[in-house]
Design a protein around this motif. Structure first.
Motif, PDB file in Angstrom:
ATOM      1  N   GLU A   1      34.419   0.774 -27.410  1.00 47.44           N
ATOM      2  CA  GLU A   1      33.660  -0.064 -28.332  1.00 47.44           C
ATOM      3  C   GLU A   1      33.742  -1.526 -27.922  1.00 47.44           C
ATOM      4  O   GLU A   1      32.749  -2.263 -27.990  1.00 47.44           O
TER       5      GLU A   1
ATOM      6  N   ARG B   1      31.524  -2.084 -24.943  1.00 49.47           N
ATOM      7  CA  ARG B   1      30.106  -2.139 -25.292  1.00 49.47           C
ATOM      8  C   ARG B   1      29.736  -3.520 -25.791  1.00 49.47           C
ATOM      9  O   ARG B   1      28.703  -4.086 -25.408  1.00 49.47           O
ATOM     10  N   LYS B   2      30.580  -4.098 -26.656  1.00 50.34           N
ATOM     11  CA  LYS B   2      30.301  -5.442 -27.144  1.00 50.34           C
ATOM     12  C   LYS B   2      30.312  -6.445 -26.001  1.00 50.34           C
ATOM     13  O   LYS B   2      29.444  -7.332 -25.920  1.00 50.34           O
TER      14      LYS B   2
ATOM     15  N   ALA C   1      21.290  -4.728 -28.979  1.00 53.30           N
ATOM     16  CA  ALA C   1      22.481  -3.953 -28.614  1.00 53.30           C
ATOM     17  C   ALA C   1      23.747  -4.628 -29.131  1.00 53.30           C
ATOM     18  O   ALA C   1      24.657  -3.966 -29.641  1.00 53.30           O
TER      19      ALA C   1
ATOM     20  N   SER D   1      23.922  -4.195 -32.908  1.00 51.99           N
ATOM     21  CA  SER D   1      24.277  -2.825 -33.274  1.00 51.99           C
ATOM     22  C   SER D   1      25.762  -2.557 -33.078  1.00 51.99           C
ATOM     23  O   SER D   1      26.389  -1.849 -33.880  1.00 51.99           O
ATOM     24  N   SER D   2      26.334  -3.092 -32.008  1.00 54.35           N
ATOM     25  CA  SER D   2      27.758  -2.875 -31.763  1.00 54.35           C
ATOM     26  C   SER D   2      28.620  -3.601 -32.781  1.00 54.35           C
ATOM     27  O   SER D   2      29.731  -3.158 -33.081  1.00 54.35           O
TER      28      SER D   2
ATOM     29  N   GLN E   1      23.341   0.193 -36.687  1.00 51.10           N
ATOM     30  CA  GLN E   1      23.219   1.246 -35.678  1.00 51.10           C
ATOM     31  C   GLN E   1      22.758   2.554 -36.306  1.00 51.10           C
ATOM     32  O   GLN E   1      21.972   3.297 -35.709  1.00 51.10           O
TER      33      GLN E   1
ATOM     34  N   SER F   1      26.014   0.622 -21.057  1.00 53.06           N
ATOM     35  CA  SER F   1      27.165   0.257 -21.889  1.00 53.06           C
ATOM     36  C   SER F   1      26.735  -0.606 -23.065  1.00 53.06           C
ATOM     37  O   SER F   1      27.208  -0.429 -24.190  1.00 53.06           O
TER      38      SER F   1
ATOM     39  N   GLY G   1      24.959   1.450 -25.637  1.00 55.19           N
ATOM     40  CA  GLY G   1      25.780   2.507 -26.213  1.00 55.19           C
ATOM     41  C   GLY G   1      25.250   3.899 -25.970  1.00 55.19           C
ATOM     42  O   GLY G   1      25.476   4.812 -26.771  1.00 55.19           O
TER      43      GLY G   1
ATOM     44  N   ALA H   1      28.034   8.246 -31.808  1.00 53.12           N
ATOM     45  CA  ALA H   1      28.549   7.250 -32.749  1.00 53.12           C
ATOM     46  C   ALA H   1      28.944   7.938 -34.048  1.00 53.12           C
ATOM     47  O   ALA H   1      28.410   7.641 -35.119  1.00 53.12           O
TER      48      ALA H   1
END
Length: 784
Positions: A200, A203-204, A288, A291-292, A298, A379, A382, A617
């Motif tokens: 996680e 991804r951020k 993106a 959403s993260s 998300q 990435s 996600g 997720a």
């Protein structure tokens, strides 16, 4: 041989007048033979690289190859790629001295930018391959240091395999296996939760890197550097940065170039087409990131919209449509081709033809972004590679269509110029004006025909016919893109503005994969199950880091070149990777593997690359419903096991790492009752393990099994779980789970199995959501 042919072809081309700066006025500067030499270099050089990497890979992955030979071959690879990178740096030495963007206007004028462009094109991939070869060499040299630890781990896993050899034959064996798994489950579950949190964070970080660093940097490069490879020499680079480009658009244009003057030597030129393209990508990157940071957002992206598309997919397609409208408006209405110096070329037919070519470059650039298995894009969004591959196919198809239309409309344009215009002679004649008498000196047209026409046949006709029936043939002929992309970069004046990001991601990805596919894994156990045509079960001394992964494996004794993807049926907490591989019929790779296991047992060499994973997720949903059809159980069993063992090791909902989940249910539908026995003990272990901590974690695990064709006694899957006859009723299953999950629950459904099975579940989801809109559907079945 191919390397020699490629070098000879390029050598012939660089002897032409247009390439060596000795072009005679009034001539094209090149002949048919010299153009054929350049096209031959485009074909032969990539083919030589592919053949060499494939051949060296065969030696590196064979278990019979000695350690000394591997080290020698990797050292040779490293020396070859370093030598090629050094040669590329030598060719591009003039532009590298000034780092492309610091060239002075009084720089010495070189003959042209061909050498600098060729040098950069050679330097970038060989530099990446040099790094990957170095990493592989270091890993290979360090293998003897780790051998003792690996042997101890193998002995430990092999002892566990002795207990598994009688799995399903009695409660004693099942209990002993359960004890062995649960003994190490707590430690591995904690490691898995740490990995999930790290994913996680990654991804951020990837989203922020794309939005704040990568995309702005690429846009800045397009504002500084010229669009043509012919200008990649110091003097031309400096002149381009100082040029204000006053005639890029018509006076009545709606969109114009935004110019930012930093000094007399540097004027940034943000062209509308680059702002449109990178603005679209920047929007995706920002979504993106949002959403993260916001799981609720998300969940909204994952809800069904219409026609099988989610809200997120619908918004992305809407943004793509808006980008295309702006793109076509700019090129058809606003842009002044040839900077207004050749008004006779700005006819409607030519503008349409050039717009098709530019749009083909746009779609090809978008097709490159999801093509990399390990990419910042994947990435950031996600998603995993196989969930985004449909975008690659769609953008690639759109690019091929635009290429074909580009050719057809230019044929019409040549016909309008008849008898002067001729599209098929070399050098071509293209009448630039009433007094034009010289041959057209754009040699890229001839090369584009020699490369583009075969590419249209390969990707537009041949590839769709063999993609599902002859996968290996499709994969290796797909390397035609190594010829197509350099041609597009050379032929399309500004193509590199849009394709540089995708090419860079792909080069990094190929370097990572090249360094990770050079060792084989040991088989701890191998069994042949004679159910539903035959199923091969393999346990490998390799561990998976996440659930829901699949592994690409190669068995040299079956086929030296073929690699196939198979879902991993074990959880990260289990240790060794477990695969169930169903035979697909006589003569297939899977059938030959089944026969090989029956003959040799576990005495088989297997190569495996780094595992690729779906990224569900699940933590932001109230319930997770896993649907399996037949051997599709392998696609969801890993998820079910990982979550159950995580729940077993947790003392509270937060400690288990399952987020908001309250229910995890697995529904398995098979044709014959015997197939259920393959995973019955594993499912029973999961349910029992999670039930022991259900009071603390608050998460309930359950299993439902259905048999569609077997007429015999079905009995129970295990204690308390009956096997039902017939097909599952999706409406009933969805309704019961929604009612049990509370008010306005969010439910994630993942399905893996035959196409008809997945489609029926997806269709039922859409119908159910038309009333209550509570279910997010994801397909885990992949068909590349």
């Amino acid at each position: 041989l191919f390397a020699a042919l490629g070098v000879a072809g390029l050598w012939l081309w660089f002897g032409s007048g247009i390439a060596n700066g000795k072009k005679v006025h009034g001539t094209a500067g090149f002949t048919l033979g010299e153009v054929l030499g350049l096209a031959g270099g485009f074909y032969a050089c990539p083919l030589a690289v592919v053949l060499y990497l494939t051949t060296s890979g065969l030696f590196l992955t064979k278990p019979c190859t000695s350690h000394c030979l591997k080290v020698s071959l990797l050292s040779l690879n490293l020396l070859i790629f370093i030598g090629l990178a050094a040669f590329g740096a030598f060719l591009a030495k003039d532009v590298l001295r000034c780092a492309l963007i610091f060239c002075a206007a009084d720089s010495v004028v070189t003959m042209n930018g061909y050498y600098g462009s060729l040098g950069l094109a050679l330097l970038l991939p060989t530099f990446v391959l040099s790094l990957s070869s170095l990493v592989t060499l270091v890993r290979t040299l360090s293998n003897p240091m780790r051998k003792e630890a690996e042997d101890e781990e193998q002995d430990c896993w092999a002892s566990e395999d002795d207990e598994m050899s009688s799995e399903g034959s009695g409660s004693t064996s099942s209990a002993s296996q359960s004890d062995a798994n649960l003994k190490h489950g707590g430690r591995r579950a904690r490691s898995w939760r740490r990995l999930a949190r790290r994913r996680e964070r990654c991804r951020k970080f990837a989203g922020l890197m794309m939005a704040v660093v990568v995309l702005p940097l690429l846009l800045l490069l397009t504002a500084l550097l010229p669009n043509s490879f012919q200008k990649f020499e110091p003097h031309a680079l400096a002149r381009n940065m100082a040029d204000s480009v006053p005639t890029a658009e018509f006076p009545d244009a709606w969109m114009v170039t935004w110019k930012v003057k930093l000094s007399d030597e540097v004027i940034l030129k943000f062209f509308p087409d680059t702002l449109i393209f990178y603005g679209f990508l920047e929007g995706l990157a920002l979504v993106a990131v949002a959403s993260s940071l916001c799981p609720k957002l998300q969940r909204q992206w994952g809800r069904d919209l219409a026609w099988g598309y989610t809200v997120g997919e619908g918004l992305a397609l809407g943004a793509l449509a808006a980008m295309l409208v702006l793109w076509l408006t700019y090129w058809l209405h606003d842009h002044n081709f040839h900077s207004g110096t050749k008004p006779g070329l700005n006819t409607l037919t030519e503008r349409v033809a050039r717009t098709f070519g530019l749009t083909a470059s746009l779609f090809l650039a978008l097709a490159l972004l999801p093509a990399s298995k390990k990419s910042l894009w994947l990435s950031a969004l996600g998603i995993s590679w196989e969930r985004g591959i449909w975008v690659h196919r769609a953008m690639g198809f759109a690019s091929i269509v635009c290429m074909a239309l580009h050719v057809l409309t230019f044929w019409i344009r040549y016909a309008q110029l008849a008898p002067s215009g001729d599209a098929f002679i070399v050098p071509p004649f293209y009448q630039k004006g009433p007094s034009s008498v010289a041959k057209y000196d754009n040699f890229t047209i001839s090369v584009a025909m020699l490369v583009g026409f075969p590419s249209l046949l390969f990707f537009g006709v041949f590839a769709p016919l063999v993609r599902h029936t002859r996968w290996e043939l499709f994969k290796y002929t797909h390397y035609m893109f190594l010829v197509l992309i350099p041609m597009v970069l050379m032929h399309g004046q500004n193509a590199w503005y849009f394709m540089i990001g995708g090419v860079a991601f792909w080069l990094v990805d190929i370097g990572i994969r090249q360094s990770s596919a050079s060792s084989f894994v040991r088989i701890l156990s191998a069994k042949a199950h004679h159910v539903e045509g035959g199923v091969t079960e393999l346990r490998l001394n390799a561990a998976s880091g996440e659930f829901g992964q699949f592994a690409w494996i190669n068995v040299p004794a079956v086929s030296t070149l073929e690699w196939h993807p198979f879902s991993i049926a074990s959880a990260p907490q289990d240790g060794p990777v477990r695969l169930f591989i169903k035979s697909m019929g006589t003569g297939t790779w899977t059938q030959r593997l089944l026969e090989l296991v029956e003959e040799r047992g576990r005495d088989i060499a297997v190569n495996s690359t780094d595992h690729t994973a779906f990224h569900p997720a699940f933590r932001s949903h109230d319930a997770l419903l896993l649907l399996a059809g037949g051997i599709g159980i392998t696609g969801v069993l890993s998820s079910f096991r990982a979550l159950a063992l995580a729940a077993e090791s947790g003392t509270s909902p937060g400690a288990s790492g399952l987020g908001r989940l309250k229910f995890v249910q697995l529904v398995w539908s098979v044709r014959s009752r015997a197939l259920l026995d393959l995973a019955a003990a594993s499912l029973r272990e999961c349910v029992d393990a999670a039930a022991a901590r259900e009071a603390e974690t608050g998460v309930q695990f359950s299993v439902k099994a259905f048999v569609t064709r077997d007429e015999g006694d079905l009995g129970e899957l295990f204690d308390g779980v009956a096997v039902s006859r017939g097909r599952p009723s999706w409406d009933w299953i969805y309704g019961k789970l929604c009612d049990a999950s509370g008010k306005d629950p969010s439910i994630l459904v993942q399905a893996c199995g035959p196409v008809s099975f997945v489609e029926s579940a997806d269709s039922a989801t859409s119908k159910y959501n038309s009333k209550r809109r509570q279910i997010v559907f994801e397909s885990k079945a992949f068909r590349f």
